[in-house]
Design an enzyme around this catalytic site. Structure first.
Site, PDB file in Angstrom:
ATOM      1  N   SER A  99      50.876  24.147  49.306  1.00  0.00           N
ATOM      2  CA  SER A  99      50.543  23.195  48.235  1.00  0.00           C
ATOM      3  C   SER A  99      49.059  23.252  47.879  1.00  0.00           C
ATOM      4  O   SER A  99      48.684  23.081  46.711  1.00  0.00           O
ATOM      5  CB  SER A  99      50.984  21.775  48.605  1.00  0.00           C
ATOM      6  OG  SER A  99      50.174  21.234  49.611  1.00  0.00           O
ATOM      7  N   LEU A 146      41.987  33.020  63.808  1.00  0.00           N
ATOM      8  CA  LEU A 146      41.376  34.303  63.469  1.00  0.00           C
ATOM      9  C   LEU A 146      40.390  34.695  64.569  1.00  0.00           C
ATOM     10  O   LEU A 146      39.706  33.843  65.124  1.00  0.00           O
ATOM     11  CB  LEU A 146      40.657  34.201  62.127  1.00  0.00           C
ATOM     12  CG  LEU A 146      41.574  33.988  60.922  1.00  0.00           C
ATOM     13  CD1 LEU A 146      40.747  33.745  59.674  1.00  0.00           C
ATOM     14  CD2 LEU A 146      42.517  35.168  60.720  1.00  0.00           C
ATOM     15  N   ASN A 178      37.774  27.151  54.701  1.00  0.00           N
ATOM     16  CA  ASN A 178      38.999  26.564  55.250  1.00  0.00           C
ATOM     17  C   ASN A 178      39.052  25.101  54.845  1.00  0.00           C
ATOM     18  O   ASN A 178      38.014  24.467  54.666  1.00  0.00           O
ATOM     19  CB  ASN A 178      38.996  26.662  56.776  1.00  0.00           C
ATOM     20  CG  ASN A 178      40.248  26.065  57.408  1.00  0.00           C
ATOM     21  OD1 ASN A 178      41.368  26.300  56.925  1.00  0.00           O
ATOM     22  ND2 ASN A 178      40.085  25.303  58.468  1.00  0.00           N
ATOM     23  N   HIS A 202      40.565  21.508  56.296  1.00  0.00           N
ATOM     24  CA  HIS A 202      41.087  20.918  57.526  1.00  0.00           C
ATOM     25  C   HIS A 202      41.369  19.433  57.274  1.00  0.00           C
ATOM     26  O   HIS A 202      40.533  18.740  56.691  1.00  0.00           O
ATOM     27  CB  HIS A 202      40.057  21.077  58.652  1.00  0.00           C
ATOM     28  CG  HIS A 202      40.546  20.520  59.948  1.00  0.00           C
ATOM     29  ND1 HIS A 202      41.489  21.168  60.727  1.00  0.00           N
ATOM     30  CD2 HIS A 202      40.264  19.360  60.584  1.00  0.00           C
ATOM     31  CE1 HIS A 202      41.750  20.428  61.788  1.00  0.00           C
ATOM     32  NE2 HIS A 202      41.021  19.326  61.719  1.00  0.00           N
ATOM     33  N   ASP A 231      37.303  25.282  63.366  1.00  0.00           N
ATOM     34  CA  ASP A 231      37.020  24.054  62.602  1.00  0.00           C
ATOM     35  C   ASP A 231      35.586  23.547  62.786  1.00  0.00           C
ATOM     36  O   ASP A 231      35.334  22.335  62.767  1.00  0.00           O
ATOM     37  CB  ASP A 231      38.001  22.926  62.997  1.00  0.00           C
ATOM     38  CG  ASP A 231      39.446  23.307  62.716  1.00  0.00           C
ATOM     39  OD1 ASP A 231      39.682  24.099  61.790  1.00  0.00           O
ATOM     40  OD2 ASP A 231      40.335  22.816  63.431  1.00  0.00           O
TER      41      ASP A 231
END
Ligand code: GRF
Length: 191
Positions: free
Chosen positions: A12, A93, A107, A109, A145
């Protein structure tokens, strides 16, 4: 800027990025969608939007993560990609790929980093009794993160919230935040 989106599932956020990038004045263009899961629903969605979509099944590479990432890297370079957006990409990764795309990989999060890194963020936020949750777009570094934060959006945690209900409200913010963060990031790249 030629941009790839890496997904593992429904995609999404990928849809939100594709929609935003379709505007003629948007500084990034989604040229490739890649998934480690060939059955990811998002691959069919991307194809239907006329975007090249490739599944590179990590299971075919056994324990050799670098070999899997080498295949991904080759596909990214073949497509002339300049920016990578991880969007619900659920494989960790390794430094192999991260170092090759240093300063070029984003990214999203679903927490207000540095709080609640990793999985099950909404459940953990509710359990911790925090009054605000949210989402973060950050630059990817070798630590999970933990890279430099580009943008955050906040959502109130409501009385009686369940992880699913909170996730739904945070996800709506993700769909707004990620395209905006990509826009600013693409404009900020010098070369
Ligand atoms: C999003 O909540 C994202 O923040 C997290 O995984 C979810 C992916 O959803 N990392 P979608 O595939 O973009 O719908």
């Amino acid at each position: 800027r030629r941009t790839a989106v890496l997904i593992s599932g429904r995609g999404s956020n990928m849809v939100a990025l594709i929609a935003a990038a379709a505007a003629p004045d948007f500084p990034a263009e989604i040229v490739l969608v890649l998934s480690n899961n060939p059955d990811a629903g998002g691959l069919a969605t991307a194809e239907a939007a006329g975007i090249a979509a490739i599944g590179i099944d990590h299971r075919l590479f056994g324990k050799d993560r670098a070999a899997h990432e080498a295949e991904i890297d080759a596909a990214l370079r073949a497509a002339g990609v300049e920016i990578i957006c991880l969007a619900g990409y659920m494989r960790l990764l390794t430094p192999y790929l991260v170092s090759r795309w240093e300063g070029r990989m984003l990214n999203i999060h679903p927490s207000l980093l540095p709080d609640f890194k990793g999985l099950h963020t909404h459940e953990r936020a509710i359990e911790a009794g925090v009054s605000e949750a949210g989402c973060t777009v950050h630059v990817v570094t070798e630590d999970l993160d933990a890279g430099p934060i580009l943008a955050q959006a906040r959502v109130a945690v409501l009385e009686g919230d369940t992880p699913d209900r909170l996730a739904e409200r945070v996800l709506a913010e993700e769909h707004r935040l990620y395209p905006e963060a990509l826009r600013q990031f693409a404009l900020s790249l010098a070369d």
